[in-house]
Design a protein around this motif. Structure first.
Motif, PDB file in Angstrom:
ATOM      1  N   LEU A 143       0.857  -1.176   0.000  1.00 53.03           N
ATOM      2  CA  LEU A 143       0.000   0.000   0.000  1.00 53.03           C
ATOM      3  C   LEU A 143       0.898   1.231   0.000  1.00 53.03           C
ATOM      4  O   LEU A 143       1.562   1.526   0.994  1.00 53.03           O
ATOM      5  CB  LEU A 143      -0.911  -0.009   1.229  1.00 53.03           C
ATOM      6  N   PRO A 144       0.959   1.961  -1.124  1.00 62.69           N
ATOM      7  CA  PRO A 144       1.863   3.114  -1.213  1.00 62.69           C
ATOM      8  C   PRO A 144       1.192   4.409  -0.808  1.00 62.69           C
ATOM      9  O   PRO A 144      -0.038   4.537  -0.816  1.00 62.69           O
ATOM     10  CB  PRO A 144       2.197   3.142  -2.712  1.00 62.69           C
ATOM     11  N   THR A 145       2.006   5.399  -0.463  1.00 61.57           N
ATOM     12  CA  THR A 145       1.471   6.741  -0.251  1.00 61.57           C
ATOM     13  C   THR A 145       1.119   7.381  -1.590  1.00 61.57           C
ATOM     14  O   THR A 145       0.157   8.141  -1.694  1.00 61.57           O
ATOM     15  CB  THR A 145       2.472   7.635   0.480  1.00 61.57           C
ATOM     16  N   ALA A 146       1.898   7.090  -2.615  1.00 62.79           N
ATOM     17  CA  ALA A 146       1.715   7.618  -3.968  1.00 62.79           C
ATOM     18  C   ALA A 146       2.797   6.977  -4.820  1.00 62.79           C
ATOM     19  O   ALA A 146       3.495   6.055  -4.385  1.00 62.79           O
ATOM     20  CB  ALA A 146       1.815   9.140  -3.989  1.00 62.79           C
ATOM     21  N   ASN A 147       2.967   7.460  -6.049  1.00 62.81           N
ATOM     22  CA  ASN A 147       4.134   7.070  -6.843  1.00 62.81           C
ATOM     23  C   ASN A 147       4.398   8.116  -7.917  1.00 62.81           C
ATOM     24  O   ASN A 147       3.787   9.185  -7.920  1.00 62.81           O
ATOM     25  CB  ASN A 147       3.999   5.653  -7.418  1.00 62.81           C
ATOM     26  N   HIS A 148       5.312   7.799  -8.816  1.00 61.85           N
ATOM     27  CA  HIS A 148       5.767   8.755  -9.822  1.00 61.85           C
ATOM     28  C   HIS A 148       4.744   9.022 -10.922  1.00 61.85           C
ATOM     29  O   HIS A 148       4.945   9.920 -11.738  1.00 61.85           O
ATOM     30  CB  HIS A 148       7.047   8.219 -10.468  1.00 61.85           C
ATOM     31  N   ASP A 149       3.677   8.232 -10.980  1.00 58.40           N
ATOM     32  CA  ASP A 149       2.705   8.352 -12.063  1.00 58.40           C
ATOM     33  C   ASP A 149       1.398   9.012 -11.652  1.00 58.40           C
ATOM     34  O   ASP A 149       0.577   9.325 -12.512  1.00 58.40           O
ATOM     35  CB  ASP A 149       2.370   6.964 -12.628  1.00 58.40           C
ATOM     36  N   TRP A 150       1.163   9.184 -10.348  1.00 53.90           N
ATOM     37  CA  TRP A 150      -0.140   9.626  -9.878  1.00 53.90           C
ATOM     38  C   TRP A 150       0.001  10.661  -8.779  1.00 53.90           C
ATOM     39  O   TRP A 150       1.087  10.851  -8.235  1.00 53.90           O
ATOM     40  CB  TRP A 150      -0.957   8.417  -9.398  1.00 53.90           C
ATOM     41  N   PRO A 151      -1.080  11.358  -8.414  1.00 49.29           N
ATOM     42  CA  PRO A 151      -0.968  12.435  -7.429  1.00 49.29           C
ATOM     43  C   PRO A 151      -0.405  11.964  -6.096  1.00 49.29           C
ATOM     44  O   PRO A 151      -0.604  10.831  -5.672  1.00 49.29           O
ATOM     45  CB  PRO A 151      -2.418  12.915  -7.272  1.00 49.29           C
ATOM     46  N   ARG A 152       0.282  12.868  -5.438  1.00 52.54           N
ATOM     47  CA  ARG A 152       0.829  12.584  -4.115  1.00 52.54           C
ATOM     48  C   ARG A 152      -0.287  12.463  -3.079  1.00 52.54           C
ATOM     49  O   ARG A 152      -1.443  12.801  -3.340  1.00 52.54           O
ATOM     50  CB  ARG A 152       1.800  13.684  -3.710  1.00 52.54           C
ATOM     51  N   LEU A 153       0.131  12.022  -1.890  1.00 54.79           N
ATOM     52  CA  LEU A 153      -0.811  11.929  -0.786  1.00 54.79           C
ATOM     53  C   LEU A 153      -1.395  13.299  -0.459  1.00 54.79           C
ATOM     54  O   LEU A 153      -2.587  13.437  -0.178  1.00 54.79           O
ATOM     55  CB  LEU A 153      -0.099  11.341   0.440  1.00 54.79           C
ATOM     56  N   VAL A 154      -0.556  14.328  -0.497  1.00 53.77           N
ATOM     57  CA  VAL A 154      -1.028  15.696  -0.301  1.00 53.77           C
ATOM     58  C   VAL A 154      -1.351  16.266  -1.673  1.00 53.77           C
ATOM     59  O   VAL A 154      -0.457  16.620  -2.450  1.00 53.77           O
ATOM     60  CB  VAL A 154       0.016  16.564   0.418  1.00 53.77           C
ATOM     61  N   ALA A 155      -2.644  16.302  -1.997  1.00 51.09           N
ATOM     62  CA  ALA A 155      -3.101  16.738  -3.311  1.00 51.09           C
ATOM     63  C   ALA A 155      -4.525  17.230  -3.198  1.00 51.09           C
ATOM     64  O   ALA A 155      -5.273  16.817  -2.307  1.00 51.09           O
ATOM     65  CB  ALA A 155      -3.019  15.590  -4.320  1.00 51.09           C
ATOM     66  N   GLY A 156      -4.912  18.109  -4.109  1.00 54.25           N
ATOM     67  CA  GLY A 156      -6.257  18.641  -4.063  1.00 54.25           C
ATOM     68  C   GLY A 156      -6.499  19.367  -2.754  1.00 54.25           C
ATOM     69  O   GLY A 156      -5.720  20.211  -2.333  1.00 54.25           O
ATOM     70  N   SER A 157      -7.588  19.015  -2.069  1.00 53.72           N
ATOM     71  CA  SER A 157      -7.917  19.665  -0.802  1.00 53.72           C
ATOM     72  C   SER A 157      -7.214  19.037   0.391  1.00 53.72           C
ATOM     73  O   SER A 157      -7.346  19.518   1.515  1.00 53.72           O
ATOM     74  CB  SER A 157      -9.438  19.598  -0.573  1.00 53.72           C
ATOM     75  N   ARG A 158      -6.454  17.974   0.185  1.00 50.30           N
ATOM     76  CA  ARG A 158      -5.800  17.288   1.299  1.00 50.30           C
ATOM     77  C   ARG A 158      -4.492  17.984   1.640  1.00 50.30           C
ATOM     78  O   ARG A 158      -3.553  18.021   0.842  1.00 50.30           O
ATOM     79  CB  ARG A 158      -5.558  15.823   0.955  1.00 50.30           C
ATOM     80  N   THR A 159      -4.398  18.522   2.829  1.00 43.45           N
ATOM     81  CA  THR A 159      -3.204  19.227   3.290  1.00 43.45           C
ATOM     82  C   THR A 159      -2.258  18.258   3.993  1.00 43.45           C
ATOM     83  O   THR A 159      -2.601  17.113   4.280  1.00 43.45           O
ATOM     84  CB  THR A 159      -3.584  20.349   4.266  1.00 43.45           C
ATOM     85  N   ALA A 160      -1.067  18.767   4.316  1.00 44.96           N
ATOM     86  CA  ALA A 160      -0.098  17.946   5.033  1.00 44.96           C
ATOM     87  C   ALA A 160      -0.636  17.560   6.414  1.00 44.96           C
ATOM     88  O   ALA A 160      -0.444  16.421   6.866  1.00 44.96           O
ATOM     89  CB  ALA A 160       1.222  18.698   5.166  1.00 44.96           C
ATOM     90  N   LYS A 161      -1.310  18.485   7.078  1.00 43.01           N
ATOM     91  CA  LYS A 161      -1.905  18.172   8.375  1.00 43.01           C
ATOM     92  C   LYS A 161      -2.973  17.105   8.223  1.00 43.01           C
ATOM     93  O   LYS A 161      -3.063  16.160   9.025  1.00 43.01           O
ATOM     94  CB  LYS A 161      -2.498  19.435   8.994  1.00 43.01           C
TER      95      LYS A 161
END
Length: 512
Positions: free
Chosen positions: A317-335
């Motif tokens: 289960l990844p946080t993200a990868n090089h091909d798709w949006p990061r975990l912090v994306a859109g309305s999702r903040t680092a917090k």
């Protein structure tokens, strides 16, 4: 399956964006080596490098021109050998990204095939069918690429014949046999450098028109049998997005991914639109702050998968990868992402951290197309460059992760977060340490669901984990969870378990 894999914490490195050791503005293997102290401090024990082989970089290294040579932008073969040796002394294993399905159109194999009608290392047709490209050489006809035209597909045969397409070759024809041998030769070469295995790019797509992926599975089982004889302990991770097929085909683990029929990962993080990415599934993701998603989609697919593969392999289960949006994306903040990190590092999967996600690096929309980063296969396209921005090591680095409409509460760089006990980075470090010290929180431990929804509560042995991705707070009636080991915004009293918006907690039951 290698015994060590169950305890792996994977960390994916996009080499050109991670660390630059020679000042040319491009990350390299020397840069990766210079950051091994950091990775060991974080608790990472397994690194996966995106392709670092010789390439014209029309697809950022996934168009390989020489499988046996490190690209000069990253260093040399000796630099890779030095990195693997140094990583081993830090307790870190190295995995390479293997791209078996296609090469660059500059690869000598393709140049030869484009000028020799008797060469069948690639897929050639006399008439131009869908996606086929005109021959660039003296050979008449058309070749089939994967993805970009500069990536001719290697010929591993077809799962079934078609009289209307006589150029389809069976899987045991001369060209497919040569390519199968090449798989072994390439793996054997790099395993000699001391690497611990491979992440295999687009593993289910080597053989074309293969109903049920029957022939594809046979191919990988043959590879597995050979590698177990020649290099026991080698790990094979697949980009398949279906562990129920990948593990029986010989892979040690497979990713829950962002594409294809599987909705497990998307239902958690990437349903609906993420900046310039339009998904087919309009339902909210579970880890959206609105709290309108459902964890049930993930849980159902997880249960089916685990029942199918048993203890023969793992789900990653990844946080993200090089091909798709990061975990912090859109309305999702680092917090906001903190509850997701708690989930990812306490669920019985192999966790895979995409470089920078541990500090809350944001996906960046609107960047220029760079080395084939723009994918046009989706409506309005999707620019992968937004997930490939440089790692921010200190405040002197250019700030590439600040969005005026969605600012991070603190600037996400490693130096500042290392000294901040409340940072995402230190949370990830604490979670990894807790996971390593307590097998009940690892990939082998059992899990039982206490409560699905917002918040999500589950037990891992003596631990109770609660995560609330929603902005709204909640109080739930659950049994006393024990002593709080790690958490934010949670408390327990006679009224029940109180969880603030974005709250999370890991509790340990009292002993005896």
């Amino acid at each position: 399956m290698a015994d060590w894999l169950a305890d792996a914490v994977l960390y994916q490195i996009y080499p050109q964006s991670f660390a630059d050791s020679n000042g040319d503005g491009i990350g390299d293997l020397g840069g990766v080596e210079s950051k091994l102290d950091y990775l060991a401090w974080l608790g990472v024990n397994t690194v996966w490098l995106n392709p670092c082989f010789a390439s014209p970089m029309f697809d950022a290294g996934y168009d390989i021109a020489d499988y046996f040579r490190v690209d000069p932008r990253y260093g040399s073969n000796d630099d890779l050998l030095k990195l693997v040796d140094s990583a081993g002394r830090h307790g870190i294993r190295v995995l390479l990204d293997f791209v078996p399905g296609h090469t660059s159109n500059e690869h000598p194999w393709f140049v030869r095939s484009a000028n020799d009608p008797d060469d069948h290392r690639y897929i050639w047709a006399t008439e131009q069918g869908p996606n086929f490209q005109p021959s660039p050489g003296s050979r008449e006809g058309f070749y089939l690429p994967n993805y970009f035209p500069v990536q001719p597909a290697l010929n591993f045969g077809y799962g079934r014949p078609n009289e209307a397409e006589p150029w389809r070759q069976p899987v045991d024809a001369e060209g497919p046999r040569a390519n199968r041998q090449a798989l072994r030769d390439i793996m054997d070469f790099w395993l000699g450098y001391g690497i611990s295995g491979f992440r295999v790019d687009m593993a289910p797509f080597l053989i074309k028109d293969d109903p049920g992926l029957v022939e594809t599975s046979k191919l990988w089982r043959d590879v597995r049998a050979w590698i177990d004889r020649a290099h026991p302990g080698t790990v094979l991770l697949s980009e398949w997005n279906d562990p129920k097929l990948a593990v029986p085909a010989g892979f040690d683990a497979d990713f829950f991914m962002h594409y294809g029929e599987s909705r497990a990962f998307r239902s958690l993080f990437h349903n609906r639109a993420v900046h310039d990415m339009t998904w087919e599934d309009p339902r909210p993701a579970y880890f959206d702050a609105a709290g309108q998603g459902s964890i049930d989609v993930f849980l159902a697919e997880w249960a089916t998968t685990v029942a199918s593969i048993g203890d023969r392999g793992h789900v990653i289960l990844p946080t993200a990868n090089h091909d798709w949006p990061r975990l912090v994306a859109g309305s999702r903040t680092a917090k906001h992402a903190r509850s997701a990190l708690v989930f990812l590092l306490t669920w019985p999967t192999l966790p895979a951290i995409y470089y920078g996600d541990e500090i809350g690096t944001q996906y960046q929309p609107g960047l220029p197309d760079h080395e084939g980063s723009l994918l046009q296969v989706f409506e309005d396209g999707f620019n992968r460059a937004g997930s490939r921005t440089p790692m921010q090591w200190d405040a002197a680095d250019p700030d590439v992760t600040y969005l005026p409409a969605n600012p991070s509460p603190t600037r996400p760089d490693v130096a500042s977060q290392r000294t901040d006990p409340e940072s995402n980075l230190n949370l990830v470090r604490e979670l990894i340490a807790l996971r390593k010290a307590n097998p009940a929180l690892g990939a082998r431990g059992d899990v039982s669901i206490v409560r699905a929804g917002y918040p999500f509560v589950y037990r891992r042995g003596e631990f109770t984990v609660v995560v609330n991705p929603a902005l709204r707070s909640a109080t739930v009636d659950v049994a006393a969870p024990g002593e709080l080991v790690l958490g934010q915004g949670t408390s327990y009293d006679a009224a029940g378990l109180h969880v603030a918006g974005y709250g999370y907690g890991i509790y340990r039951a009292a002993q005896g």
